[in-house]
Enzyme design. Structure first.
Site: not given
Length: 311
Positions: A143, A158, A217, A259, A284
């Site tokens: 992000d 990533h 492209c 996680s 969490i």
């Protein structure tokens, strides 16, 4: 057109514009967590104070407080809210209709996704870097919020949604420029979105995407793909080796908002364990590596990290 998750889309001058409703709070995708334990805060402060070459690895849980949903959080993640699953690398590469569906959905979701801002957790980690406490930051997120917060000693494991690559010639294009090309190609196209997913995705029906025109492209005419690792793909070996060297150079590792279910990040926990590095986890809910951590905290990242003094 309205979204049930607090987003509105409206058609105007041949393009889709995104509006934010008051219902869309930054806590919408954050799972419930217990109140902050002052003793746990002190324990994390001691962990950070003793670290001289701290490596931090972040996951989706660091960005949920910015309004970006994740996949696995209990009750609020994509897997808990719907039976939909993220696109697979193999399907995107091999199927033009899959690419058409992806880009139509991404076209609708991009204005909202690209408008997200860093929260206090991103800002805290950037501050740790400025104070010389954070040696390296590895994020599994795509992000760009760590970059927006000012982090520089950063590896985007990533990739990043802000960049687009040609699958044939490798040419790189800013995602914002591609959005403009989509708008030119689809001046009258409109769609009603049904739900919000991670990574800038929006749910659309198959009928809605059939008339969407996909840009190719500008350099060679090849198919375009966001510069991210889709599910079923692998992180490039050079990047894996680079991050592994940073872990080997570190003296401690802090996991924030992950996680660790995905092996691409979990492998570095194994490297840290092999080097007998102290590991702390702020997330969490349970993680894949809780048994390897000397400290586990179940708190909001943006609530806890700003309390830590990096000096």
């Amino acid at each position: 057109m309205r979204l049930s998750l607090g987003l509105g889309f409206k058609q105007g001058k041949g393009r889709l514009a995104v509006t934010h409703s008051q219902q869309c709070s930054t806590g919408l995708f954050v799972p419930q967590s217990p109140p902050l334990d002052p003793e746990k805060v002190r324990e994390l402060q001691r962990f950070i104070s003793l670290s001289k070459r701290l490596l931090v690895m972040t996951g989706a849980g660091v960005s949920t407080e910015s309004g970006i949903p994740d996949y696995r959080s209990e009750k609020v993640g994509l897997y808990a809210r719907t039976d939909r699953r993220p696109i697979q690398h193999r399907d995107f590469i091999s199927s033009a209709p899959v690419r058409q569906q992806y880009w139509a959905r991404n076209f609708v979701g991009w204005p909202r996704f690209s408008s997200h801002l860093p929260n206090s957790a991103h800002q805290a980690l950037s501050s740790w870097e400025r104070h010389g406490k954070l040696y390296w930051l590895v994020t599994q997120n795509v992000d760009a919020l760590h970059t927006k917060a000012g982090s520089q000693r950063l590896t985007e494991l990533h990739g990043c949604m802000n960049r687009v690559l040609c699958l044939d010639c490798g040419d790189q294009t800013p995602r914002g420029l591609l959005q403009e090309r989509f708008e030119v190609l689809n001046p009258t196209w409109s769609a009603e979105a049904h739900g919000l997913a991670p990574d800038g995705d929006i749910f659309l029906s198959e009928d809605q995407v059939q008339s969407f025109q996909v840009a190719s492209c500008a350099r060679c005419g090849g198919p375009l793909k966001p510069d991210v690792v889709f599910f079923g793909d692998t992180v490039h070996r050079d990047k894996v080796d680079f991050v592994r060297r940073r872990v080997q150079e570190a003296d401690s590792l802090l996991v924030v908002g992950s996680s660790l279910q995905v092996y691409s990040g979990y492998r570095f926990i194994i490297t840290a364990q092999e080097r007998k590095l102290p590991i702390a986890i702020l997330n969490i809910g349970p993680t894949r590596s809780d048994h390897l951590a000397c400290l586990k905290l179940d708190s909001r990242c943006g609530e806890l990290l700003p309390l830590i003094d990096p000096r």
